[in-house]
Write a protein that holds these residues in place. Structure first.
Motif, PDB file in Angstrom:
ATOM      1  N   ARG A  78       0.821  -1.208   0.000  1.00 33.54           N
ATOM      2  CA  ARG A  78       0.000   0.000   0.000  1.00 33.54           C
ATOM      3  C   ARG A  78       0.854   1.256   0.000  1.00 33.54           C
ATOM      4  O   ARG A  78       0.395   2.332  -0.361  1.00 33.54           O
ATOM      5  N   LEU A  79       2.122   1.118   0.441  1.00 34.26           N
ATOM      6  CA  LEU A  79       3.012   2.270   0.468  1.00 34.26           C
ATOM      7  C   LEU A  79       3.651   2.556  -0.887  1.00 34.26           C
ATOM      8  O   LEU A  79       4.296   3.584  -1.062  1.00 34.26           O
ATOM      9  N   ARG A  94       0.504   6.228  -4.588  1.00 34.99           N
ATOM     10  CA  ARG A  94      -0.820   6.702  -4.210  1.00 34.99           C
ATOM     11  C   ARG A  94      -1.906   6.001  -5.013  1.00 34.99           C
ATOM     12  O   ARG A  94      -3.079   6.082  -4.669  1.00 34.99           O
ATOM     13  N   LEU A 153      -4.071   3.808  -3.080  1.00 38.62           N
ATOM     14  CA  LEU A 153      -5.065   4.393  -2.198  1.00 38.62           C
ATOM     15  C   LEU A 153      -6.454   4.181  -2.789  1.00 38.62           C
ATOM     16  O   LEU A 153      -6.602   3.967  -3.997  1.00 38.62           O
ATOM     17  N   ILE A 205      -1.074   8.077   2.482  1.00 37.36           N
ATOM     18  CA  ILE A 205      -0.461   6.757   2.284  1.00 37.36           C
ATOM     19  C   ILE A 205      -0.069   6.174   3.635  1.00 37.36           C
ATOM     20  O   ILE A 205      -0.304   4.994   3.922  1.00 37.36           O
TER      21      ILE A 205
END
Length: 243
Positions: free
Chosen positions: A105-106, A109, A112, A141
């Motif tokens: 997820r990091l 973006r 997101l 984030i």
């Protein structure tokens, strides 16, 4: 059983170093065979099996001292220990998978939620600087990666605030305050208006955010304050007024 393996051959077969084999000898985990007529120690298949057991338990996180006692444990005690090791491994695997998911997820973006991405893309059109947009991107984030349970509620709270002209104006002033001198009286005035708007919106209750003791609010505010001495001063003024 014929002793046919040198220490180097034993180590290669099992996948450890010769130094590791000697460490296990020194700690009494693996019996050390007698030397042959040539002065070399020769190992059997039994040594290989025992070494595999030791390596497997060690890789599973069992302390070497515990492995030594297991060699003398009853079958029932050994079984219970293996069950606990399996439970611990399952927990570690789950945590590693959670960490892997957070790392994914990091990445960008684009990982997101779509509504957050749309919100970030709209910020420049609302008048925010590229600096503010980039900072917001990094912070969302962080929040979605570390606290996915509460991130949507926090996002919706902020997104809703930007639909109110009086609150949007305060956000834009906060953005533009980046380049002010920390001693500028305008910061005191802005802090007072932000505190008034905050109390009007939330009353005297607890502000929305992660649970008490969470490090996330501090990380977020720390990242904002690091961007500008004026923002750091503004944060101090707001905190002082909110008590």
């Amino acid at each position: 059983m014929a002793a046919v393996l040198t220490i180097g051959q034993l180590a290669r077969h099992v996948g450890v170093s010769t130094k590791t084999v000697r460490v296990y000898h020194g700690k009494g985990l693996l019996p050390e065979p007698e030397r042959d007529a040539s002065g070399y120690r020769r190992y059997t298949a039994w040594h290989a099996v025992e070494l595999i057991k030791i390596r497997t338990l060690a890789e599973a996180g069992v302390p070497l001292a515990r492995i030594k006692t297991l060699a003398e444990a009853s079958p029932e005690e050994f079984r219970r220990t293996l069950e606990q090791v399996e439970l611990d491994l399952t927990t570690r695997i789950r945590r590693l998978r959670e960490t892997r998911d957070r790392l994914r997820r990091l990445e960008s973006r684009h990982d997101l939620p779509a509504e957050v991405t749309a919100h970030l893309e709209a910020l420049p059109r609302l008048g925010f600087t590229g600096r503010w947009t980039a900072m917001e991107t990094d912070l969302w984030i962080l929040v979605f990666a570390t606290r996915p349970d509460i991130a949507p509620a926090l996002f919706h709270d902020q997104a809703e605030s930007l639909t109110r002209p009086e609150l949007l104006s305060l956000y834009l002033e906060y953005d533009r305050a980046h380049d002010l001198d920390p001693a500028d009286p305008a910061l005191d005035d802005l802090a007072e208006r932000i505190v008034t708007a905050t109390r009007n919106r939330y009353g005297d209750g607890e502000l929305p955010g992660p649970d008490a003791g969470s490090e996330i609010p501090g990380l977020i505010q720390g990242a904002i304050n690091a961007e500008s001495p004026a923002w750091r001063r503004l944060d101090q003024l707001i905190r002082r007024r909110l008590g």
